[in-house]
Design a protein around this motif. Structure first.
Motif, mmCIF file in Angstrom:
data_model
loop_
_atom_site.group_PDB
_atom_site.id
_atom_site.type_symbol
_atom_site.label_atom_id
_atom_site.label_comp_id
_atom_site.label_asym_id
_atom_site.label_seq_id
_atom_site.Cartn_x
_atom_site.Cartn_y
_atom_site.Cartn_z
ATOM 1 N N THR A 267 0.849 -1.168 0.000
ATOM 2 C CA THR A 267 0.000 0.000 0.000
ATOM 3 C C THR A 267 0.900 1.237 0.000
ATOM 4 N N ASP A 268 0.416 2.316 -0.547
ATOM 5 C CA ASP A 268 1.258 3.497 -0.758
ATOM 6 C C ASP A 268 1.887 4.020 0.531
ATOM 7 N N SER A 269 1.154 3.953 1.622
ATOM 8 C CA SER A 269 1.629 4.565 2.865
ATOM 9 C C SER A 269 2.837 3.858 3.470
ATOM 10 N N VAL A 270 3.148 2.644 3.021
ATOM 11 C CA VAL A 270 4.283 1.922 3.593
ATOM 12 C C VAL A 270 5.400 1.685 2.592
ATOM 13 N N LYS A 271 5.200 2.079 1.359
ATOM 14 C CA LYS A 271 6.234 1.882 0.334
ATOM 15 C C LYS A 271 7.521 2.584 0.746
ATOM 16 N N GLY A 272 8.626 1.866 0.579
ATOM 17 C CA GLY A 272 9.929 2.417 0.945
ATOM 18 C C GLY A 272 10.269 2.267 2.408
ATOM 19 N N ARG A 273 9.306 1.865 3.225
ATOM 20 C CA ARG A 273 9.549 1.689 4.667
ATOM 21 C C ARG A 273 9.413 0.226 5.089
ATOM 22 N N PHE A 274 8.450 -0.481 4.524
ATOM 23 C CA PHE A 274 8.184 -1.878 4.893
ATOM 24 C C PHE A 274 8.667 -2.808 3.785
ATOM 25 N N THR A 275 9.119 -3.988 4.184
ATOM 26 C CA THR A 275 9.528 -5.014 3.228
ATOM 27 C C THR A 275 8.935 -6.352 3.634
ATOM 28 N N ILE A 276 8.190 -6.946 2.723
ATOM 29 C CA ILE A 276 7.617 -8.266 2.959
ATOM 30 C C ILE A 276 8.536 -9.316 2.352
ATOM 31 N N SER A 277 8.641 -10.444 3.028
ATOM 32 C CA SER A 277 9.452 -11.541 2.505
ATOM 33 C C SER A 277 8.923 -12.851 3.072
ATOM 34 N N ARG A 278 9.377 -13.941 2.505
ATOM 35 C CA ARG A 278 8.948 -15.241 2.996
ATOM 36 C C ARG A 278 10.083 -16.246 2.849
ATOM 37 N N ASP A 279 10.056 -17.232 3.717
ATOM 38 C CA ASP A 279 11.010 -18.342 3.663
ATOM 39 C C ASP A 279 10.174 -19.615 3.606
ATOM 40 N N ASN A 280 10.023 -20.148 2.423
ATOM 41 C CA ASN A 280 9.159 -21.323 2.279
ATOM 42 C C ASN A 280 9.726 -22.544 3.000
ATOM 43 N N ALA A 281 11.043 -22.631 3.105
ATOM 44 C CA ALA A 281 11.646 -23.758 3.813
ATOM 45 C C ALA A 281 11.299 -23.732 5.297
ATOM 46 N N LYS A 282 11.135 -22.530 5.827
ATOM 47 C CA LYS A 282 10.784 -22.374 7.241
ATOM 48 C C LYS A 282 9.297 -22.115 7.438
ATOM 49 N N ALA A 283 8.557 -22.054 6.339
ATOM 50 C CA ALA A 283 7.119 -21.780 6.405
ATOM 51 C C ALA A 283 6.833 -20.527 7.227
ATOM 52 N N THR A 284 7.557 -19.476 6.924
ATOM 53 C CA THR A 284 7.439 -18.251 7.699
ATOM 54 C C THR A 284 7.372 -17.036 6.778
ATOM 55 N N LEU A 285 6.496 -16.136 7.143
ATOM 56 C CA LEU A 285 6.321 -14.853 6.464
ATOM 57 C C LEU A 285 6.882 -13.762 7.362
ATOM 58 N N TYR A 286 7.461 -12.744 6.740
ATOM 59 C CA TYR A 286 8.045 -11.644 7.514
ATOM 60 C C TYR A 286 7.533 -10.302 7.011
ATOM 61 N N LEU A 287 7.591 -9.323 7.902
ATOM 62 C CA LEU A 287 7.359 -7.935 7.523
ATOM 63 C C LEU A 287 8.366 -7.087 8.285
#
Length: 124
Positions: free
Chosen positions: A61-81
């Motif tokens: 969403t526009d309000s978090v662009k450049g500040r937040f980063t989403i990622s995931r590790d499928n081997a660990k079955a974990t999502l991050y922000l």
């Protein structure tokens, strides 16, 4: 079916950082698009970010662009922000979601799986 458990929320000063995690149960994590949403009391659930099943595509969403980063590790079955440059207006409860849409989704749905939420509080 997948169960989601968020962690990493807390109290931080404006300008600080937090890293949210969302641990998923089951062996099918990589078959879901994943996302982060947030919801303040009395307000509708708001889209924050989503990531495709393989991590190749992300949307913010526009309000978090450049500040937040989403990622995931499928081997660990974990999502991050990863949340940097936090603002007072980022204060609310954050939820992770799993959707059968491999590309992820910007629209919350009752058909998706949801965690219990984690509180993020940013002080001035």
């Amino acid at each position: 079916q997948v169960q989601l458990v968020e962690s990493g929320g807390g109290l931080v000063q404006a300008g600080g950082s937090l890293r949210l995690s969302c641990a998923a149960s089951g062996r099918t994590f990589s078959t879901y698009g994943m996302g982060w949403f947030r919801q303040a009391p009395g307000k509708e659930r708001e889209f924050v970010s989503t990531i495709s099943w393989n991590g190749d595509n992300t949307v913010y969403t526009d309000s978090v662009k450049g500040r937040f980063t989403i990622s995931r590790d499928n081997a660990k079955a974990t999502l991050y922000l990863q949340m940097n440059g936090l603002k007072v207006e980022d204060t609310t409860v954050y939820y992770c979601s799993a959707t059968r849409l491999l590309s992820g989704t910007t629209t919350p749905s009752r058909d998706d799986y949801w965690g219990q939420g984690t509180q993020v509080t940013v002080s001035a």
